[in-house]
Scaffold this active site. Structure first.
Site, mmCIF file in Angstrom:
data_model
loop_
_atom_site.group_PDB
_atom_site.id
_atom_site.type_symbol
_atom_site.label_atom_id
_atom_site.label_comp_id
_atom_site.label_asym_id
_atom_site.label_seq_id
_atom_site.Cartn_x
_atom_site.Cartn_y
_atom_site.Cartn_z
ATOM 1 N N ASP A 12 0.869 -1.164 0.000
ATOM 2 C CA ASP A 12 0.000 0.000 0.000
ATOM 3 C C ASP A 12 0.926 1.241 0.000
ATOM 4 O OD1 ASP A 12 -2.342 1.609 0.519
ATOM 5 O OD2 ASP A 12 -1.610 1.770 2.566
ATOM 6 N N ASP A 14 -0.294 5.123 0.896
ATOM 7 C CA ASP A 14 -0.620 6.204 1.843
ATOM 8 C C ASP A 14 -0.662 5.690 3.273
ATOM 9 O OD1 ASP A 14 -1.432 8.699 0.133
ATOM 10 O OD2 ASP A 14 -2.201 6.933 -0.909
HETATM 11 O O1 LIG Z 1 -8.073 10.715 5.327
HETATM 12 C C1 LIG Z 1 -8.094 10.076 4.279
HETATM 13 N N1 LIG Z 1 -7.353 8.975 4.123
HETATM 14 C C2 LIG Z 1 -7.377 8.235 2.969
HETATM 15 C C3 LIG Z 1 -8.147 8.601 1.947
HETATM 16 C C4 LIG Z 1 -8.266 7.796 0.689
HETATM 17 O O2 LIG Z 1 -7.380 6.720 0.730
HETATM 18 C C5 LIG Z 1 -6.704 6.564 -0.476
HETATM 19 C C6 LIG Z 1 -5.296 6.176 -0.216
HETATM 20 O O3 LIG Z 1 -5.289 4.830 -0.018
HETATM 21 P P1 LIG Z 1 -3.978 3.884 -0.081
HETATM 22 O O4 LIG Z 1 -3.512 3.817 1.332
HETATM 23 O O5 LIG Z 1 -4.555 2.630 -0.605
HETATM 24 O O6 LIG Z 1 -2.967 4.445 -1.007
HETATM 25 C C7 LIG Z 1 -6.787 7.872 -1.202
HETATM 26 O O7 LIG Z 1 -6.986 7.677 -2.563
HETATM 27 C C8 LIG Z 1 -7.969 8.567 -0.575
HETATM 28 O O8 LIG Z 1 -9.082 8.456 -1.392
HETATM 29 C C9 LIG Z 1 -8.901 9.746 2.090
HETATM 30 O O9 LIG Z 1 -9.587 10.171 1.189
HETATM 31 N N2 LIG Z 1 -8.876 10.443 3.271
HETATM 32 MG MG LIG Z 2 -2.850 3.194 3.322
#
Ligand SMILES: O=c1[nH]cc([C@@H]2O[C@H](COP(=O)(O)O)[C@@H](O)[C@H]2O)c(=O)[nH]1
Ligand SMILES: [Mg+2]
Length: 229
Positions: A12, A14
């Site tokens: 992943d 973020d």
């Molecule tokens: O506070 C938040 N956290 C995460 C997201 C969402 O989570 C996704 C990131 O997820 P990942 O960890 O799968 O990359 C982003 O595209 C976003 O849409 C969000 O909107 N708001």
């Molecule tokens: Mg994440």
């Protein structure tokens, strides 16, 4: 608990590789503050890992914001442009990604972010590191990913990109989000969770392994090459 050996790894992005979860919180709080609202961690927990459109819809409706989804997205994009280019790496992320790369363990990126959002987060400071991923899937802009996390689509689409067509049970997922863990398990994969310390413990129970930081991960637990020092 015994873990099963794997051959392939999916990351992943973020909140796992980059500290962008803090930045999402700041961005959304900046917007909802204008209406005297709070972007609580409880609400954030529900939408971490969702596709970006789903996220916007949920925030506007749950906080009853007096704006359209389109307006919310436009305001969010302004915030993201300011905040995301300064995203920082999470502890241990660079060490672990470089370790897998050096030891020829196939790695893929499975982020719910769109490609545009990825570019904002990565281009300025982190291109070299993310270039180590030969396979990348952007869940909010890839038509093959029909349903976002907590559905399994993104991990199944990501695994299909590896040469040799590994089975789900050969793939290990790294995730910070509850929705991501649910998605990985639904895909039939083992998942190492590195949750935000505020995530209630009972919501981490489905993870194969929970660790506080990527610095604590021991690859040999899953039959992967160990760190030498
Ligand atoms: O506070 C938040 N956290 C995460 C997201 C969402 O989570 C996704 C990131 O997820 P990942 O960890 O799968 O990359 C982003 O595209 C976003 O849409 C969000 O909107 N708001
Ligand atoms: Mg994440």
């Amino acid at each position: 608990m015994a873990f099963n050996p794997v051959t392939h790894v999916l990351f992943d992005m973020d909140g796992l590789i980059l500290n962008t979860e803090e930045l999402y919180t700041e961005a959304f709080q900046n917007i909802v503050s204008r209406y005297g609202k709070n972007y609580t961690f409880e609400l954030k927990l529900k939408l971490m890992g969702l596709q970006s459109l789903e996220t916007a819809k949920m925030i506007v409706s749950e906080l009853e914001l007096p704006m359209t989804i389109e307006e919310f997205i436009e305001e969010s994009n302004k915030q993201f442009k300011l905040l995301f280019p300064e995203a920082q790496l999470m502890p241990g992320a660079k060490r672990l990604i470089e370790h897998f790369h050096q030891n020829n363990v196939p790695i893929g990126l499975a982020t719910s972010s769109s490609k545009d959002s990825y570019d904002l987060k990565v281009t300025k400071h982190h291109l070299e590191l993310f270039d180590l991923f030969p396979y990348k899937t952007f869940g909010s802009s890839d038509p093959e990913v029909k349903n976002g996390k907590p559905h399994p689509d993104i991990f199944l689409v990501s695994a299909k990109k590896f040469p040799g067509n590994p089975k789900p049970e050969q793939c290990l997922v790294f995730e910070d989000a509850v929705n991501g863990v649910t998605a990985a398990k639904a895909a039939g994969m083992q998942v190492v969770m590195v949750p935000d310390p505020r995530v209630p413990k009972e919501l981490t129970n489905d993870a194969t392994l929970v660790i506080n930081s990527l610095l604590d991960f021991k690859p040999e637990l899953f039959g992967l090459p160990p760190f030498k020092f």
